[in-house]
Design a protein around this motif. Structure first.
Motif, PDB file in Angstrom:
ATOM      1  N   UNK A  83       0.808  -1.218   0.000  1.00 25.68           N
ATOM      2  CA  UNK A  83       0.000   0.000   0.000  1.00 25.68           C
ATOM      3  C   UNK A  83       0.844   1.273   0.000  1.00 25.68           C
ATOM      4  N   UNK A  84       2.139   1.134   0.149  1.00 22.70           N
ATOM      5  CA  UNK A  84       2.998   2.312   0.131  1.00 22.70           C
ATOM      6  C   UNK A  84       3.158   2.837  -1.288  1.00 22.70           C
ATOM      7  N   UNK A  85       3.750   4.006  -1.398  1.00 25.15           N
ATOM      8  CA  UNK A  85       4.038   4.606  -2.701  1.00 25.15           C
ATOM      9  C   UNK A  85       5.453   4.230  -3.136  1.00 25.15           C
ATOM     10  N   UNK A  86       5.715   4.374  -4.427  1.00 21.92           N
ATOM     11  CA  UNK A  86       7.015   3.977  -4.977  1.00 21.92           C
ATOM     12  C   UNK A  86       8.198   4.633  -4.257  1.00 21.92           C
ATOM     13  N   UNK A  87       8.150   5.928  -3.920  1.00 23.16           N
ATOM     14  CA  UNK A  87       9.295   6.512  -3.207  1.00 23.16           C
ATOM     15  C   UNK A  87       9.537   5.868  -1.843  1.00 23.16           C
ATOM     16  N   UNK A  88       8.460   5.419  -1.192  1.00 27.02           N
ATOM     17  CA  UNK A  88       8.608   4.758   0.106  1.00 27.02           C
ATOM     18  C   UNK A  88       9.249   3.378  -0.057  1.00 27.02           C
ATOM     19  N   UNK A 457     -15.907  16.219  12.094  1.00 28.30           N
ATOM     20  CA  UNK A 457     -16.501  15.153  11.277  1.00 28.30           C
ATOM     21  C   UNK A 457     -15.682  14.959  10.006  1.00 28.30           C
ATOM     22  N   UNK A 458     -15.355  13.705   9.722  1.00 31.17           N
ATOM     23  CA  UNK A 458     -14.632  13.339   8.505  1.00 31.17           C
ATOM     24  C   UNK A 458     -15.353  12.188   7.810  1.00 31.17           C
ATOM     25  N   UNK A 459     -15.214  12.071   6.495  1.00 31.03           N
ATOM     26  CA  UNK A 459     -15.862  10.946   5.795  1.00 31.03           C
ATOM     27  C   UNK A 459     -15.250   9.592   6.138  1.00 31.03           C
ATOM     28  N   UNK A 460     -13.969   9.565   6.550  1.00 29.79           N
ATOM     29  CA  UNK A 460     -13.304   8.307   6.919  1.00 29.79           C
ATOM     30  C   UNK A 460     -12.082   8.646   7.757  1.00 29.79           C
ATOM     31  N   UNK A 461     -11.661   7.700   8.596  1.00 25.37           N
ATOM     32  CA  UNK A 461     -10.450   7.869   9.379  1.00 25.37           C
ATOM     33  C   UNK A 461      -9.268   7.313   8.589  1.00 25.37           C
ATOM     34  N   UNK A 462      -8.145   8.008   8.559  1.00 24.43           N
ATOM     35  CA  UNK A 462      -6.974   7.462   7.861  1.00 24.43           C
ATOM     36  C   UNK A 462      -6.440   6.242   8.611  1.00 24.43           C
ATOM     37  N   UNK A 463      -6.221   5.158   7.896  1.00 24.35           N
ATOM     38  CA  UNK A 463      -5.809   3.913   8.542  1.00 24.35           C
ATOM     39  C   UNK A 463      -4.637   3.269   7.808  1.00 24.35           C
ATOM     40  N   UNK A 464      -3.872   2.455   8.543  1.00 21.72           N
ATOM     41  CA  UNK A 464      -2.807   1.662   7.950  1.00 21.72           C
ATOM     42  C   UNK A 464      -3.399   0.403   7.337  1.00 21.72           C
ATOM     43  N   UNK A 465      -2.540  -0.439   6.738  1.00 19.44           N
ATOM     44  CA  UNK A 465      -3.010  -1.676   6.101  1.00 19.44           C
ATOM     45  C   UNK A 465      -3.656  -2.625   7.091  1.00 19.44           C
TER      46      UNK A 465
END
Length: 484
Positions: A83-88, A457-465
């Motif tokens: 799920x990471x990006x290419x630079x990561x 209020x947010x539409x979703x919480x940021x989560x890890x894999x």
């Protein structure tokens, strides 16, 4: 580790399945041969003791085969979070000094884009050479697993073969693993939770592993109905997806004698939902750096004390210390520290992993009750200090989950000119959501200084894999949000 698996291959070369993936079934003998053949292919490319090999892809037998091949050669696997990006990915591969990146066919192009110079990219499913009959040593480093890096750059935890062997013993004792078991793995193998809480221990116990590429609720229910697994490992986000699925109420889950659960504080309502179906939820506490099993619940403890993280695993020492490093008094909150043969050797190219006497400071806060059971309180780094008082978000979040109109929620600190920080409730709205009612829900239930000062209020919480809330990212979102 390799000797244990070779023993099962010798005893059951063709009559018992070790690893099932879709329509593919590898017996213990076939898995051992595949590992030997991949070891031969790696050796032909010059891979030997101490070399680092990346792996990128969804769950696939090739990752397990590659791990076992590395174990034969004394090499190290570097699992990459897909799920990471290419630079990561590139940073991790460069930091590890990986000379080879194995991947599955669907990630070949992404891997080629991410690989740094000098790191070859190869389809892992084609890696087969002249079999090598070799076994690695306990002292050989086997896994180089990079932490999520919520602040700064990620660090690579070095886990040797001894760590995986003792971790497997901890798992076998916790889940009463035997060759008769079937373990369903749906969590990603790029984390030590998905890889080492049940998967590698099951293989070392001679059991069968049913591997899914990634979690899918319908595939989970289908597999349980068809293949009758006895154990599985879940995280809260996955548990919630199952419990809220239309098939939950009627699914036949009777083959599951227990589930393991971990990665974050597990909400009591989710535990109770599984207990109502007759399935004990055995919590496992640990970290990447502890391979990860450190504290565990037995099945009996899971039913007697839902929400506890259990007691120290058989091959782990655990202690609580206060801010000065002194042992905590009974009932007091303190940092959880772990020591034992399954704990990391150190961080890659760093020397700040362990205390002088070999303890790993987890950065988590816990307490021990009068019965000797351990309870998770919160992450040390998540503590909100408001007016000199410590506020542990997990305590506030337990109440937030039951507030009216809250589908999901988390609590983080926000800078405040008077108090230093104040707690803020971040909510994914559900039916009937009203910020004023959410705030009123806390009145009389916890101290005033712990109560959220506002609701975002947010539409979703940021989560890890693995479903953990990304606290650093969430705090940044709250800081950027107009003050309610």
């Amino acid at each position: 580790m390799t000797a244990i698996l070779a023993g099962w291959a010798a005893a059951h070369p063709a009559d018992r399945v070790a690893l099932r993936f879709g329509d593919t079934a590898l017996t213990h003998g076939a898995l051992d041969h595949a590992a030997a053949a991949m070891a031969g292919a790696l050796a032909a490319r010059g891979i030997g003791r101490g070399d680092r090999i990346g792996f990128l892809g969804h769950n696939h037998p090739a990752q397990i085969v590659a791990l076992l091949a590395c174990a034969r050669l004394g090499a190290m696997q570097v699992p990459l979070n897909w799920r990471l990006a290419a630079p990561e990915w590139r940073f991790i591969l460069e930091d590890a000094g990986a000379s080879l990146l194995l991947t599955t066919p669907d990630f070949l192009q992404a891997a080629a884009d991410a690989a740094p110079g000098g790191c070859a990219v190869v389809d892992a499913t084609t890696m087969e050479g002249a079999p090598i009959d070799a076994t690695g040593a306990d002292d050989d480093a086997l896994l180089l697993v990079y932490t999520s890096g919520t602040t700064g750059r990620p660090k690579g935890a070095v886990l040797d073969q001894r760590a995986l062997r003792f971790n497997a013993l901890n798992a076998a004792a916790t889940f009463e693993l035997s060759p008769a078991d079937r373990v369903l793995t749906v969590l990603p193998l790029f984390h030590v939770g998905g890889l080492n809480i049940q998967t590698t221990p099951a293989l070392m116990a001679g059991a069968e592993v049913i591997l899914h590429p990634r979690f899918d609720a319908d595939a989970f229910f289908d597999t349980v109905a068809r293949d009758h697994p006895t154990l599985t490992l879940l995280v809260p986000a996955v548990m919630q997806a199952l419990v809220s699925h239309p098939r939950w109420a009627t699914a036949d889950l009777s083959s599951l004698r227990a589930i393991g659960a971990g990665s974050s504080d597990v909400p009591l309502p989710l535990i109770e939902a599984f207990h109502q179906r007759g399935i004990p939820v055995q919590q496992v506490y640990g970290a990447t750096e502890t391979c990860p099993i450190a504290l565990v619940q037995s099945r009996a403890e899971a039913l007697a004390a839902p929400g506890s993280i259990g007691r120290p695993a058989p091959h782990a020492e655990c202690r609580l210390v206060d801010a000065s490093g002194a042992p905590c008094q009974p009932g007091a909150d303190g940092e959880i520290q772990v020591r034992g043969p399954a704990v990391l050797r150190g961080y890659w190219k760093r020397d700040d992993a362990l205390t002088a006497d070999g303890w790993f400071p987890t950065g988590d806060v816990g307490r021990i009750d009068a019965e000797g059971r351990w309870w998770f309180t919160d992450r040390l780094k998540h503590v909100i200090i408001s007016g000199g008082e410590n506020i542990y978000p997990a305590e506030v979040e337990r109440l937030l989950r039951s507030a009216p109109g809250v589908a999901e929620g988390a609590v983080v600190g926000r800078d405040d000119p008077r108090w230093g920080e104040v707690p803020i409730a971040v909510v994914v709205p559900g039916p009937g959501f009203d910020p004023a009612r959410v705030l009123a829900h806390f009145e009389g239930q916890i101290a005033r200084f712990k109560q959220p000062r506002a609701v975002v209020a947010l539409p979703a919480l940021p989560r890890t894999a693995l479903g953990k809330v990304e606290v650093a990212r969430l705090k940044a979102m709250v800081a950027a949000h107009p003050n309610p």
